[in-house]
Design a protein around this motif. Structure first.
Motif, PDB file in Angstrom:
ATOM      1  N   MET A 160      -0.812  70.795 -28.598  1.00 10.56           N
ATOM      2  CA  MET A 160       0.319  70.271 -29.312  1.00 10.56           C
ATOM      3  C   MET A 160      -0.150  69.125 -30.168  1.00 10.56           C
ATOM      4  N   ASP A 161       0.391  69.039 -31.355  1.00 10.88           N
ATOM      5  CA  ASP A 161      -0.027  68.019 -32.289  1.00 10.88           C
ATOM      6  C   ASP A 161       1.207  67.430 -32.957  1.00 10.88           C
ATOM      7  N   LEU A 162       1.109  66.171 -33.364  1.00 11.83           N
ATOM      8  CA  LEU A 162       2.214  65.514 -34.055  1.00 11.83           C
ATOM      9  C   LEU A 162       1.847  65.262 -35.508  1.00 11.83           C
ATOM     10  N   SER A 185       3.284  54.034 -26.451  1.00 15.34           N
ATOM     11  CA  SER A 185       3.840  54.867 -25.374  1.00 15.34           C
ATOM     12  C   SER A 185       3.004  56.129 -25.264  1.00 15.34           C
ATOM     13  N   VAL A 186       2.725  56.530 -24.029  1.00 19.45           N
ATOM     14  CA  VAL A 186       1.987  57.771 -23.784  1.00 19.45           C
ATOM     15  C   VAL A 186       2.802  58.607 -22.812  1.00 19.45           C
ATOM     16  N   LEU A 187       3.123  59.834 -23.226  1.00 23.54           N
ATOM     17  CA  LEU A 187       3.882  60.725 -22.351  1.00 23.54           C
ATOM     18  C   LEU A 187       2.966  61.346 -21.314  1.00 23.54           C
ATOM     19  N   PRO A 188       3.436  61.478 -20.080  1.00 18.73           N
ATOM     20  CA  PRO A 188       2.644  62.167 -19.056  1.00 18.73           C
ATOM     21  C   PRO A 188       2.389  63.615 -19.470  1.00 18.73           C
ATOM     22  N   GLN A 189       1.199  64.118 -19.224  1.00 15.28           N
ATOM     23  CA  GLN A 189       0.794  65.464 -19.629  1.00 15.28           C
ATOM     24  C   GLN A 189       1.771  66.551 -19.173  1.00 15.28           C
ATOM     25  N   PRO A 190       2.201  66.582 -17.903  1.00 14.74           N
ATOM     26  CA  PRO A 190       3.122  67.665 -17.495  1.00 14.74           C
ATOM     27  C   PRO A 190       4.448  67.636 -18.259  1.00 14.74           C
ATOM     28  N   LEU A 191       5.000  66.449 -18.475  1.00 14.70           N
ATOM     29  CA  LEU A 191       6.265  66.322 -19.208  1.00 14.70           C
ATOM     30  C   LEU A 191       6.106  66.860 -20.618  1.00 14.70           C
ATOM     31  N   TRP A 192       5.039  66.496 -21.277  1.00 13.22           N
ATOM     32  CA  TRP A 192       4.781  66.891 -22.662  1.00 13.22           C
ATOM     33  C   TRP A 192       4.575  68.399 -22.766  1.00 13.22           C
TER      34      TRP A 192
END
Length: 124
Positions: free
Chosen positions: A1-3, A43-50
């Motif tokens: 996934m990329d932003l 902010s860094v989202l947790p890998q599983p959530l993302w």
């Protein structure tokens, strides 16, 4: 996934620059224009959530929703989804938009807080 990143935003009434990539958001807010002082919030989202929410699709940063201060992202892959990321609570919501099946030509543009004035005006 990329932003896809680099969006000017209104963050609590102040100018902000929102960058993102690989589950990480940086919000730079102009604290004092005269002294050119900026604050930085990462902010860094947790890998599983993302991965559960977005997978490996490209997400486009739209801006920051007024009133909630949530980062708004979107993607279109067979279905239109809008994502709301709350940087303070570190939560991510996904909303599926129904009724877009007939439209196949989406671009990477979406706006927030846009209101069209459909009032008829007289030509003088």
């Amino acid at each position: 996934m990329d932003l896809i990143c680099g969006t000017l935003v209104n963050h609590k009434g102040k100018l902000g620059l929102l960058n993102g990539g690989s589950r990480r958001f940086e919000l730079w807010v102009l604290v004092d224009a005269e002294t050119r002082e900026w604050s930085k919030n990462v902010s860094v989202l947790p890998q599983p959530l993302w991965e559960n929410a977005a997978g490996k699709d490209k997400l486009y940063i739209v801006g920051v929703a007024g009133g909630t201060d949530e980062v708004v992202l979107w993607r279109y892959v067979n279905r239109l989804y809008v994502y709301y990321y709350n940087m303070e609570k570190n939560t991510l919501r996904r909303v599926k938009i129904n009724g877009t099946d007939a439209v196949r030509d989406y671009t990477a543009y979406m706006t927030l807080d846009y209101v069209e004035d459909v009032k008829l005006m007289e030509h003088v």
